[in-house]
Write an enzyme that holds these catalytic residues in place. Structure first.
Site, PDB file in Angstrom:
ATOM      1  N   ASN A  99       0.883  -1.243  -0.056  1.00 15.14           N
ATOM      2  CA  ASN A  99       0.015  -0.239   0.141  1.00 15.14           C
ATOM      3  C   ASN A  99       0.664   1.288   0.111  1.00 15.14           C
ATOM      4  O   ASN A  99       0.632   2.112   0.874  1.00 15.14           O
ATOM      5  CB  ASN A  99      -0.830   0.097   1.256  1.00 15.14           C
ATOM      6  CG  ASN A  99      -0.294   0.034   2.519  1.00 15.14           C
ATOM      7  OD1 ASN A  99       0.906  -0.549   2.605  1.00 15.14           O
ATOM      8  ND2 ASN A  99      -1.069   0.629   3.326  1.00 15.14           N
ATOM      9  N   ASP A 137       3.224  -5.671  11.738  1.00 15.24           N
ATOM     10  CA  ASP A 137       2.675  -4.523  11.080  1.00 15.24           C
ATOM     11  C   ASP A 137       2.858  -3.192  11.238  1.00 15.24           C
ATOM     12  O   ASP A 137       2.290  -2.004  11.458  1.00 15.24           O
ATOM     13  CB  ASP A 137       0.832  -4.656  11.437  1.00 15.24           C
ATOM     14  CG  ASP A 137      -0.057  -3.851  10.702  1.00 15.24           C
ATOM     15  OD1 ASP A 137       0.668  -3.340   9.518  1.00 15.24           O
ATOM     16  OD2 ASP A 137      -1.166  -3.554  10.942  1.00 15.24           O
ATOM     17  N   HIS A 146       3.716   6.625  10.919  1.00 16.03           N
ATOM     18  CA  HIS A 146       3.124   7.755  10.654  1.00 16.03           C
ATOM     19  C   HIS A 146       3.870   9.094  11.485  1.00 16.03           C
ATOM     20  O   HIS A 146       4.410   8.694  12.445  1.00 16.03           O
ATOM     21  CB  HIS A 146       1.760   7.916  11.146  1.00 16.03           C
ATOM     22  CG  HIS A 146       1.018   6.947  10.502  1.00 16.03           C
ATOM     23  ND1 HIS A 146       0.651   6.982   9.172  1.00 16.03           N
ATOM     24  CD2 HIS A 146       0.481   5.640  10.960  1.00 16.03           C
ATOM     25  CE1 HIS A 146      -0.105   5.683   8.700  1.00 16.03           C
ATOM     26  NE2 HIS A 146      -0.495   5.075   9.701  1.00 16.03           N
ATOM     27  N   PHE A 199      -4.300   5.256  10.894  1.00 18.04           N
ATOM     28  CA  PHE A 199      -4.172   3.635  11.877  1.00 18.04           C
ATOM     29  C   PHE A 199      -2.917   3.405  11.840  1.00 18.04           C
ATOM     30  O   PHE A 199      -2.151   3.587  10.724  1.00 18.04           O
ATOM     31  CB  PHE A 199      -5.027   2.869  11.111  1.00 18.04           C
ATOM     32  CG  PHE A 199      -6.713   3.106  11.191  1.00 18.04           C
ATOM     33  CD1 PHE A 199      -7.357   2.690  12.302  1.00 18.04           C
ATOM     34  CD2 PHE A 199      -7.492   3.674  10.047  1.00 18.04           C
ATOM     35  CE1 PHE A 199      -8.813   2.720  12.428  1.00 18.04           C
ATOM     36  CE2 PHE A 199      -8.603   3.657  10.199  1.00 18.04           C
ATOM     37  CZ  PHE A 199      -9.348   3.559  11.441  1.00 18.04           C
TER      38      PHE A 199
END
Lengths: 347, 433
Positions: free
Chosen positions: B95, B306, B310, B324
């Site tokens: 992504n 994971d 950010h 998230f």
């Protein structure tokens, strides 16, 4: 829960029972004790003879400046806070935020800090994001009053509702609401008015029953300390207070299967998460017929603005049980009390 | 270059069952010998007495943000984070912007990794073009280009029809399809677990069933196909039971768990703490317990962070608007130990298996000798001090981002040396021979 306050620095109110308001500003009512709530309501009672008279002022907040910072449109709450501050002799500045600052990319916190840097004693904040007031309070030194944050809380509304119920049921002496059943009806899960109301009314001893369609009044609300039923008719005859919530046609609710197709009232209804205006009114509207089944002495409330003919019939809103305008009037006294008790005077 | 001697540690290789005190000699980037009293000329020596010497750790699920969001992380900074946490191999999710949905993009990762990274990086390719769930991506060509699995991670393949085509296409590659299990119509506008805390905070809740439903559906869709199917970042206790039943029925289904889902609950979101906002959301104590049991009984066979960096500005937004995810590479090892070993559920050899040979098998990397200590195999070795006590300080992270809910947590267990292809990429107190 964790305290919803940034710092416990200010002690500016004290009741005859020795309870003090130890929080700066007011972010929410969840977790606030009955003693603290009564402290504000008692002060509101003392102020109420002057609160709604344009010619009177108390000098309590002379020399202070209160800024209203509304990131979301509101007329009544902002006006009520502004009047309350003026009647305490504070200077009031209004920053018409609308959505402009958001469009310019400034964050809520930056806007709040900027306003504080100009020299204000308190910020009255409304925003569409749950948690916004708490976030701002964590970033500024002045007192922050939450005038509604998303679906979270609207604490002064909860207090004015408690005050109005006490007034209507002769409980102004001790603000003890035990024995009373309050039905809160509508989109409870998305309602900041309901969250603050459930907290305040529960703390003062009332039994709160929430009702609405399953998507709006899910069983999980019970963790807030209220009862939940999707059958409004099962509580209408037992309620001492029926508090109707506004259907928010202007807000497209996520997660409720709302669809934004088409125009007209029915399309708007679907957007707000209800099946149809007709079905909603049939099951959850406070119609004249349904109001006729309310018990003796019970009252009708609505935080406004009302959708007449949808969640409440005009005849009921204007009828003898309605205390809707008492809510508005009491709002000024309660907000005066909140500003006075919760730290504006100490900065 | 590429010569290292790791001396006197407890050598654990779950793939072969090896568990004994020994030296490990690495020559020219490959493991040359495992035995007593080894010596290697021109080797850097790592004293490992009392320490665990294990195959280089593998994290099959990280977000390295390159290309497109380099302000959060890059292959260089993400791999620095990886080696500091003991990882020698990571698999990055597709992504990015643009998405890793073509053989060219898979090749880009390989090239950039070779140029800039401190550890091995493999790409997980997007299963559909642009991760939109509408058209199949060039799955066969990506597999030939080196993709180690397929996923639209960050988004679920929501359409059952598309899912069926993806499973059939991935089956042809022999690799695993990794599903981000989130039925999107049940999570619209949701930012945290649906429960007492979301009700209290006035946030739209994210029900467990959004995950369970997709696993149930996919397991059923996959019966006729038999593609290897992997559940990413499992969060619901009931999901663990669905995976358990599927495995018991002999289906090729596996699942991974993250450190945060093994330790934290939705209570961590209190106070609108965006460091605890993740997808899937933190759930309840009963889910944490069920996930741990799932690891203990072999239902969950892979541990994956994971790692989702950010920037501080992004995480400073109001809860519903903040992105998230949390970072995980720097802190994973002691957090897994806290959840799984210090609780007595599994021992070190098993936990190392969940971080080495198991993720290697998931991604087909075992064929290249990764995830194991084998003479002649890649010189990827991690030395762990299981007793090292330290406090997590995000300011010290080598990665670019600081978004962790574990700031200030006192933890036990740490990678004290990370060797990738015979090069010491992380390690204090090393001695030259």
């Amino acid at each position: 829960m964790k305290p919803t306050v940034p710092a416990e620095t200010s002690v500016s109110g004290k009741s005859r029972r020795g309870v003090v308001w130890t929080r700066r500003g007011m972010l929410g009512l969840q977790g606030v004790s009955a003693g603290e709530i009564r402290l504000i309501l008692e002060k509101a009672r003392a102020l109420s003879p002057v609160a709604n008279r344009p010619e009177t002022r108390t000098g309590e907040l002379a020399g202070r400046t209160v800024a209203t910072l509304f990131f979301e449109d509101s007329t009544r709450t902002k006006t009520s806070f502004a009047l309350a501050a003026r009647r305490m002799s504070a200077e009031v500045i209004d920053l018409p935020m609308g959505t402009s600052s958001v469009n310019k990319g400034e964050t809520l916190v930056d806007t709040a800090r900027t306003v504080e840097a100009m020299g204000v004693s308190a910020l009255v904040v409304r925003a569409r994001q749950s948690g916004a007031a708490e976030m701002i309070a964590g970033a500024v030194k002045c007192a922050v009053f939450n005038a509604g944050d998303g679906k979270h809380e609207h604490p002064t509304q909860g207090l004015l509702d408690a005050y109005t119920i006490a007034e209507a049921h002769g409980r102004l002496e001790d603000f003890d609401l035990s024995g009373l059943t309050v039905a809160i009806v509508g989109d409870v899960v998305s309602s900041r008015v309901a969250r603050s109301g459930i907290a305040a009314l529960g703390a003062l001893g009332a039994r709160v029953v929430c009702s609405g369609p399953p998507g709006m009044a899910p069983a999980s609300l019970a963790s807030l300390g209220c009862a939940v039923t999707n059958d409004f008719d099962s509580v209408i005859g037992a309620a001492d207070v029926v508090m109707m919530l506004r259907i928010q046609f202007e807000r497209q609710e996520e997660g409720k299967g709302g669809v934004a197709e088409g125009k007209g009232p029915e399309a708007k209804a679907r957007m707000s998460g209800i099946v149809s205006v007709h079905e909603y009114r049939e099951l959850y509207g406070l119609t004249r017929e349904r109001a006729g089944r309310m018990k003796k002495g019970s009252v009708v409330m609505h935080p406004g603005p009302m959708n007449r003919g949808i969640e409440i019939d005009g005849e009921v809103a204007d009828g003898e049980r309605s205390v809707v305008l008492r809510q508005v009037a009491n709002g000024v006294a309660v907000r005066m009390a909140a500003l006075g008790v919760c730290g504006v005077g100490t900065v | 270059m590429g010569n290292v001697l790791i001396s006197g540690g407890r050598v654990l290789d779950p793939a072969s069952g090896l568990d004994k005190e020994a030296d490990v000699a690495i020559r020219d980037g490959r493991i040359a010998a495992i035995g007593r009293d080894l010596s290697t000329a021109d080797a850097r020596v790592i004293q490992a007495r009392g320490k665990l010497v294990v195959p280089g750790l593998i994290d099959p699920h990280v977000h390295l943000r390159e290309p497109g969001q380099e302000h959060k992380e890059t292959l260089a900074t993400g791999s620095a984070a990886a080696v500091s946490g003991g990882f020698t191999t990571v698999c990055c999710m597709p992504n990015t912007t643009p998405a890793l949905d073509s053989p060219e993009m898979v090749g880009f990762i390989e090239t950039r990794a070779r140029q800039t990274a401190a550890c091995r990086i493999f790409a997980v390719g997007a299963a559909t073009k642009g991760r939109k769930g509408e058209e199949l991506a060039e799955i066969q060509l990506m597999a030939k280009a080196g993709a180690v699995g397929f996923s639209d991670d960050g988004d679920c393949i929501a359409s059952a029809g598309m899912m069926l085509r993806v499973l059939a296409a991935v089956k042809q590659t022999g690799l695993a399809f990794q599903q981000h299990c989130q039925e999107p119509t049940l999570t619209k506008g949701s930012s945290m677990h649906a429960g007492e805390v979301s009700i209290r905070l006035g946030l739209t809740g994210w029900p467990r069933v959004a995950e369970e439903l997709i696993i149930e559906r996919d397991v059923r869709l996959n019966r006729a196909i038999g593609c290897r199917y992997h559940v990413q970042h499992i969060s619901s206790g009931e999901s663990v039971e669905i995976v358990r039943r599927a495995r018991a029925a002999g289906q090729p289904v596996s699942a991974e768990a993250s450190p945060h889902h093994l330790l934290l609950t939705h209570e961590a979101c209190d106070g609108y703490n965006t460091s605890a906002k993740m997808n899937p959301p933190l759930r309840e104590r009963s889910d944490v317990e069920a996930l741990r049991r799932g690891v203990a009984d072999g239902t969950i066979t892979v541990l994956a962070t994971d790692h989702a960096p950010h920037s501080a500005d992004e995480k400073a937004l109001p809860f519903e608007e903040a992105p998230f995810g949390i970072v995980g590479l720097e802190t994973a090892l002691p957090l897994y130990a806290e959840a799984l070993i210090h609780t007595g559920l599994i021992d070190w050899p098993r936990m190392i298996a969940l971080m080495t040979i198991e993720p290697a098998r998931l991604c087909g990397l075992d064929r290249a000798g990764l995830g194991q200590l084998k003479v002649g195999g890649p010189g990827d070795v991690t030395v762990i001090d299981p007793e090292a006590e330290w406090t997590i300080r995000a300011a010290d992270f080598p990665g670019k981002s600081r978004n962790t809910p574990f700031e200030g947590r006192k933890v036990k267990g740490r990678a004290i040396a990370t060797v990738v292809g015979g090069i010491v990429r992380h390690g204090a107190g090393l001695q030259a021979n």
